[in-house]
Scaffold this active site. Structure first.
Site, PDB file in Angstrom:
ATOM      1  N   GLU A 187       0.895  -1.163   0.000  1.00  0.00           N
ATOM      2  CA  GLU A 187       0.000   0.000   0.000  1.00  0.00           C
ATOM      3  C   GLU A 187       0.926   1.203   0.000  1.00  0.00           C
ATOM      4  OE1 GLU A 187      -1.498   3.171   0.813  1.00  0.00           O
ATOM      5  OE2 GLU A 187      -1.542   2.429   2.867  1.00  0.00           O
ATOM      6  N   CYS A 196      -0.902   9.261   2.745  1.00  0.00           N
ATOM      7  CA  CYS A 196      -0.813   8.731   1.382  1.00  0.00           C
ATOM      8  C   CYS A 196      -2.064   9.127   0.603  1.00  0.00           C
ATOM      9  CB  CYS A 196      -0.599   7.225   1.387  1.00  0.00           C
ATOM     10  SG  CYS A 196      -1.805   6.357   2.340  1.00  0.00           S
TER      11      CYS A 196
END
Ligand code: UN1
Length: 505
Positions: free
Chosen positions: A262, A296
């Site tokens: 991820e 993110c």
């Protein structure tokens, strides 16, 4: 400044950087000093783990796995429930430590711990739902089904920006799946990892399962490299930069292991001409400057329809100029510091590059003259082909572009290497549906009238392209932590072969 919560969380002046069954190991590696990005003050030191410590943690993890996997999944879930409760009890202290060590504002520090508690709750439910399918066999007197088994030792690599919750995304699910784990946190935020480990490991140990939760705080060059190349760890879950993910992904693929990645995002919001602009302004603001642009999922690019571009940009710049920047512990602060001086330099370098490449900095883009690593969030107006806007600068810089046609805006949005999160603000079904259609956003997350960040743990989290393809959290994420087995059982007196093959002896 005295922080009473450090003692309550078991953080000492010098902390050992490895833990397994029986608690922390006396490590002998180099000592690192952790300072608060908000004030520059020293919080505590950590003595890093070396390869010998790593070996001990792996050996104990393996021993714990053999025991832990025999506990029925719902019973594992009950222990995970107690871990969630243990974090609930220390939410305030742990949230403060996240804020002190990482610099996100206190409401976000507390929110992060809540995210971990939510993960524990979700995993408890999952522990009774590790479903396999049954199939009809093509052969008479046969039955087929699938079942899911624990994998073994899961390596969990986490970044500085979510020093508590990203571990929980993995750990809570891995635990109910019957796996054991070794957590390698970022060297920029290891104290939160130590405190989190202590809280959760105490519960495991109380039930006789010390060793299920391993912790290793060490350098990438030795501990990290060994870990990703270690065949004893069938799964490596890594959350962090695309650069790091590429190294991890390649090493794990080389040994044919499984990786769950991820990685970075270059997330965009499209504000269509019929959007509720008040709503959009709030969504864009939180997305761009929440966590000082160090998620993110942070909003990095904004596509404004030409009819509302001027008005929205001036409202945005006015809002950016008013954000309270300062001590993340103080209520009312909306923008805390960046993680460290390197991050400030990266931010300033990106601002120079923007100017060299012809972008117009409408506000911010400077450092704040006070102790700690504070910067003023920037709004930049540019043409869509501004090269630096294609990169993820992990800082509060928002690029603003104008579009005339929605499909063009969706194309611009997709035209980056990463594919994590995306949003559209619109009051029209005719605009949101093309955005959500298969020909629309190419990201793992696509939102309507919500910003790009702040996802709930009930949905699968992750994205495509350079974001790495992995999904953490979410309803069926347990499958990533288990191995699937197909079983065919013959209860007849014959041995027919599939596909009509005959083999008579
Ligand atoms: C991250 O920045 O690595 O959706 C995680 C969000 C949070 C998780 C961010 N729930 O912004």
């Amino acid at each position: 400044m005295a922080h009473d919560f450090l003692a309550r969380l078991g953080i000492d002046a010098i902390n050992n950087g490895a833990a397994t069954k029986g608690g922390f190991i006396e490590t002998t590696g180099r000592v690192i000093t952790i300072t608060s990005p908000g004030t520059g003050e020293e919080i505590a030191k950590v003595r890093l783990a070396n390869l010998q410590d790593y070996e001990k943690v792996v050996a104990e993890a393996h021993a714990a796995f053999v025991k832990w996997r025999m506990l029925p999944a719902p019973a594992r879930g009950e222990i995970v429930r107690q871990m969630g409760d243990a974090m609930r009890k220390q939410k305030d202290d742990l949230g403060r430590l996240v804020t002190l060590e990482m610099g996100k504002v206190l409401s976000e520090g507390l929110g992060e711990v809540q995210e971990s508690i939510d993960m524990a709750d979700l995993a408890v439910g999952m522990s009774r739902q590790l479903f396999g399918l049954t199939m009809h066999s093509e052969r008479p007197g046969h039955r087929m089904y699938e079942q899911w088994h624990p994998m073994g030792i899961v390596g969990i690599i986490t970044a500085f920006n979510f020093p508590n919750a990203v571990w929980a995304w993995n750990a809570m699910v891995a635990a109910i799946a019957g796996d054991v784990m070794i957590w390698k946190p970022s060297l920029k935020a290891p104290l939160t990892a130590i405190a989190t480990h202590k809280i959760c490991d105490a519960v495991m140990t109380e039930h006789g399962f010390g060793g299920v939760m391993g912790l290793i705080i060490g350098d990438d060059a030795d501990v990290g490299t060994t870990m990703i190349n270690d065949r004893r760890l069938p799964l490596i879950s890594a959350t962090g930069s695309c650069r790091m993910g590429r190294i991890v992904g390649e090493a794990v693929a080389k040994r044919l292991g499984r990786s769950l990645l991820e990685l970075g995002g270059n997330n965009a919001i499209i504000v269509h001409k019929d959007a509720d602009l008040d709503l959009a302004l709030r969504g864009v603001a939180f997305g761009a400057v929440g966590t000082a642009g160090q998620r993110c999922t942070s909003t990095r690019r904004l596509f404004l329809h030409q009819d509302i571009a001027e008005e929205f940009t001036s409202r945005l710049v006015a809002a950016f100029k008013k954000f309270p920047i300062g001590d993340p512990m103080e209520s009312g602060t909306l923008v805390g510091p960046l993680i460290d001086e390197d991050a400030v330099q990266t931010f300033l370098a990106a601002i120079s590059t923007i100017q060299e490449q012809g972008g117009e900095v409408l506000c911010g883009g400077t450092r704040v003259d006070r102790p700690g690593s504070y910067v003023v969030p920037a709004v930049v107006r540019a043409n869509v082909d501004l090269p630096v806007a294609k990169e993820e600068t992990f800082a509060p810089i928002l690029y603003v572009f104008t579009y005339s046609d929605l499909s063009q805006a969706i194309g611009f949005q997709n035209d980056v290497d990463q594919g994590l999160s995306s949003s559209i603000f619109t009051d029209s079904f005719r605009a949101s549906e093309p955005f959500l259609a298969h020909s629309g956003s190419d990201c793992g997350i696509a939102n309507v009238n919500i910003g790009t960040s702040g996802a709930e743990i009930g949905g699968a989290f992750g994205g495509e392209k350079d974001t790495g393809g992995g999904r953490e959290a979410g309803s069926d994420s347990w499958k990533a932590y288990m191995r699937r087995q197909t079983c065919t059982l013959n209860w007849s007196k014959d041995l027919p072969l599939a596909q009509g093959v005959t083999f008579d002896i």
